[in-house]
Design an enzyme around this catalytic site. Structure first.
Site, PDB file in Angstrom:
ATOM      1  CG  HIS A   1      43.289  43.688  23.786  1.00  0.00           C
ATOM      2  ND1 HIS A   1      42.059  43.090  24.065  1.00  0.00           N
ATOM      3  CD2 HIS A   1      43.009  44.929  24.180  1.00  0.00           C
ATOM      4  CE1 HIS A   1      40.871  44.075  24.204  1.00  0.00           C
ATOM      5  NE2 HIS A   1      41.845  45.083  24.327  1.00  0.00           N
TER       6      HIS A   1
ATOM      7  N   GLY B   1      38.008  23.205  55.732  1.00  0.00           N
ATOM      8  CA  GLY B   1      37.656  21.930  55.287  1.00  0.00           C
ATOM      9  C   GLY B   1      36.248  21.662  54.750  1.00  0.00           C
ATOM     10  CB  ALA B   2      33.072  22.066  55.059  1.00  0.00           C
TER      11      ALA B   2
ATOM     12  CD  GLN C   1      45.647  34.657  21.372  1.00  0.00           C
ATOM     13  OE1 GLN C   1      46.065  34.326  22.354  1.00  0.00           O
ATOM     14  NE2 GLN C   1      46.257  34.152  20.167  1.00  0.00           N
TER      15      GLN C   1
ATOM     16  CD  GLU D   1      25.286  32.989  47.281  1.00  0.00           C
ATOM     17  OE1 GLU D   1      24.430  32.772  48.294  1.00  0.00           O
ATOM     18  OE2 GLU D   1      26.420  32.934  47.403  1.00  0.00           O
TER      19      GLU D   1
ATOM     20  CB  ILE E   1      34.411  35.490  54.862  1.00  0.00           C
ATOM     21  CG1 ILE E   1      34.220  34.280  55.340  1.00  0.00           C
ATOM     22  CG2 ILE E   1      33.120  36.046  55.260  1.00  0.00           C
ATOM     23  CD1 ILE E   1      33.512  33.174  54.755  1.00  0.00           C
TER      24      ILE E   1
ATOM     25  CB  SER F   1      31.213  21.578  47.236  1.00  0.00           C
ATOM     26  OG  SER F   1      32.134  22.083  46.361  1.00  0.00           O
TER      27      SER F   1
ATOM     28  CG  MET G   1      27.482  30.171  53.925  1.00  0.00           C
ATOM     29  SD  MET G   1      26.694  29.575  52.072  1.00  0.00           S
ATOM     30  CE  MET G   1      25.519  30.806  51.906  1.00  0.00           C
TER      31      MET G   1
END
Ligand SMILES: Cc1cc2nc3c(=O)[nH]c(=O)nc-3n(C[C@H](O)[C@H](O)[C@H](O)COP(=O)(O)OP(=O)(O)OC[C@H]3O[C@@H](n4cnc5c(N)ncnc54)[C@H](O)[C@@H]3O)c2cc1C
Length: 381
Positions: free
Chosen positions: A340, A129-130, A338, A244, A157, A132, A125
């Site tokens: 760890h 340039g696109a 943190q 999804e 992708i 959202s 999808m």
């Protein structure tokens, strides 16, 4: 866990799938992360053992299993490493488009290969340039006789390198008003003249997952590869986003559970000031808070999985789960690293990888800002 949707058959599946992963994935996962690719042979083994698209009808080679199978498989893949997400993307995100909107001829052509692991799929999808704003895509598919001529570029992708088949969002009517009415979905197969792959993208995390650019230059795609009807692509994508986003929330939830499970034993063995660090109250409180957030996420998620299995429209709640659980998992990653100390920043500790892998869950499948826009809109704002 105790989810009501999990029955005896699902527990048995979990046992056998875990055994499979311990043999076929865990010993090699580190190498796959270094190679930045999961070998196709692993996909084939998944297919041979019935772990790809188990929900598809038996007449195409599937098991006719319910969605809880997909849940169990996704959780166990995530426990090995987030880099395996491409498998669930294939089984539970891309292939459902073919099943829901494909013709009988398309299903017979593609589904058996999707189940056996001979065909790996991707969904394309996003464009440079696109992202959202999906209605703003620029890839065009212009009718020419019994073909479409596709021109454009997709980026980010997942499964982009391995994919034999991509479900591609295109504009069949670039002048449609409103713009989303010009969007259609085309299945574009590997080897179609004019279809090539760009770079394998160099990501912050998810190293074993292959993410790539797809390029279409006067790519002639037979009209028989149109999924569903022209101009309905945007609607189809919206219909499929519930599952999804539920899958993304599930992966993030499972990752959060793993991070805490990996951290607690560390706290119980690491010593400072003459005592195990788990005996400090601050550390106990941090763990208690994390365990509470994880429990909240799991309870909400299990309820949504049940509703989804029952076929209910829970788009608003799934959007809530997607943003809240992915943000929660990011918080858990920060706390666990943190806790760890310096070792958490070392690659040999699993928390380091999970810390790198988790942030993207707030970005893909619709950013968390887009989730909040959906929630607000559905609240009437
Ligand atoms: C590892 C990875 C794998 C991916 N896999 C796939 C895949 O398989 N297939 C696919 O098609 N795509 C895939 N994507 C793309 C992903 O879905 C997009 O990156 C995502 O949708 C955001 O789009 P963008 O990157 O163009 O960001 P933009 O849309 O440019 O957004 C930039 C920022 O602006 C914010 N923003 C945008 N619009 C609004 C608004 N209206 N209100 C408030 N804030 C807003 C966003 O939330 C974000 O914070 C993947 C991305 C990554 C990183």
């Amino acid at each position: 866990m105790g989810a009501r949707y999990l029955k005896q058959e699902h527990h048995l599946l979990r046992e056998s799938f875990c055994r499979f992963l311990e043999k076929e994935a865990r010993p090699f996962f580190e190498k796959w992360e270094e190679d930045r690719l999961i070998p196709r042979s692993f996909w084939k083994k998944l297919g041979d053992n019935g772990y790809l698209c188990p929900w598809i009808e038996e007449k195409y080679g599937g098991l006719g299993a319910d969605f809880a199978y997909s849940v169990v498989i996704t959780e166990e893949l995530e426990r090995i490493g987030s880099g395996l997400l491409g498998v669930s993307l294939h089984s539970d995100i891309v292939v459902p488009y073919i099943v829901s909107y494909g013709t009988e001829e398309q299903k017979e052509r593609w589904l058996p290969g999707c189940i056996s692991g001979d065909i790996i799929t991707a969904i394309a999808m996003t464009e440079p340039g696109a992202g959202s704003d999906l209605a703003g895509i620029r890839t065009t598919a212009i009718a020419d006789g019994d073909h479409y001529v596709v021109n454009g570029q997709k980026t980010f992708i997942s499964n982009g390198i391995h994919a034999n088949l991509a479900v591609v969002a295109v504009k069949t009517d670039p002048h449609a008003k409103p713009a989303h009415k010009g969007v259609s979905l085309l299945v574009i197969e590997d080897g179609t003249p004019g279809f090539s792959r760009g770079r394998k993208l160099n990501k912050v995390g998810l190293h074993s997952q292959d993410t790539a650019e797809l390029i279409f230059e006067d790519c002639r795609v037979p009209k028989t590869n149109l999924l569903g009807q022209e101009g309905k692509g945007f609607r189809y994508m919206m219909e499929k986003l519930q599952q999804e986003r539920l899958m993304v929330a599930l992966m993030a939830q499972t990752s959060a559970e793993e991070m805490l499970a990996e951290t607690i034993p560390y706290l119980q063995t690491r010593k400072a000031f003459g005592q195990t660090i788990s005996s400090f109250q601050h550390i106990q409180f941090t763990v208690a808070e994390m365990a509470t957030e994880i429990e909240l996420g799991r309870t909400f998620l299990n309820q949504l999985i049940e509703s989804h299995i029952a076929g209910q429209d829970v788009v608003t709640q799934v959007s809530m789960a997607k943003w809240w659980i992915t943000e929660m998992a990011k918080r858990i990653a920060g706390h666990c690293m943190q806790l760890h100390g310096g070792y958490g920043y070392m690659e040999e500790y699993p928390i380091a990888r999970r810390y790198r892998d988790i942030p993207v869950s707030a970005i893909y499948a619709g950013t968390n800002e887009i989730m909040k826009s959906i929630i607000a809109k559905n609240l009437g704002l």
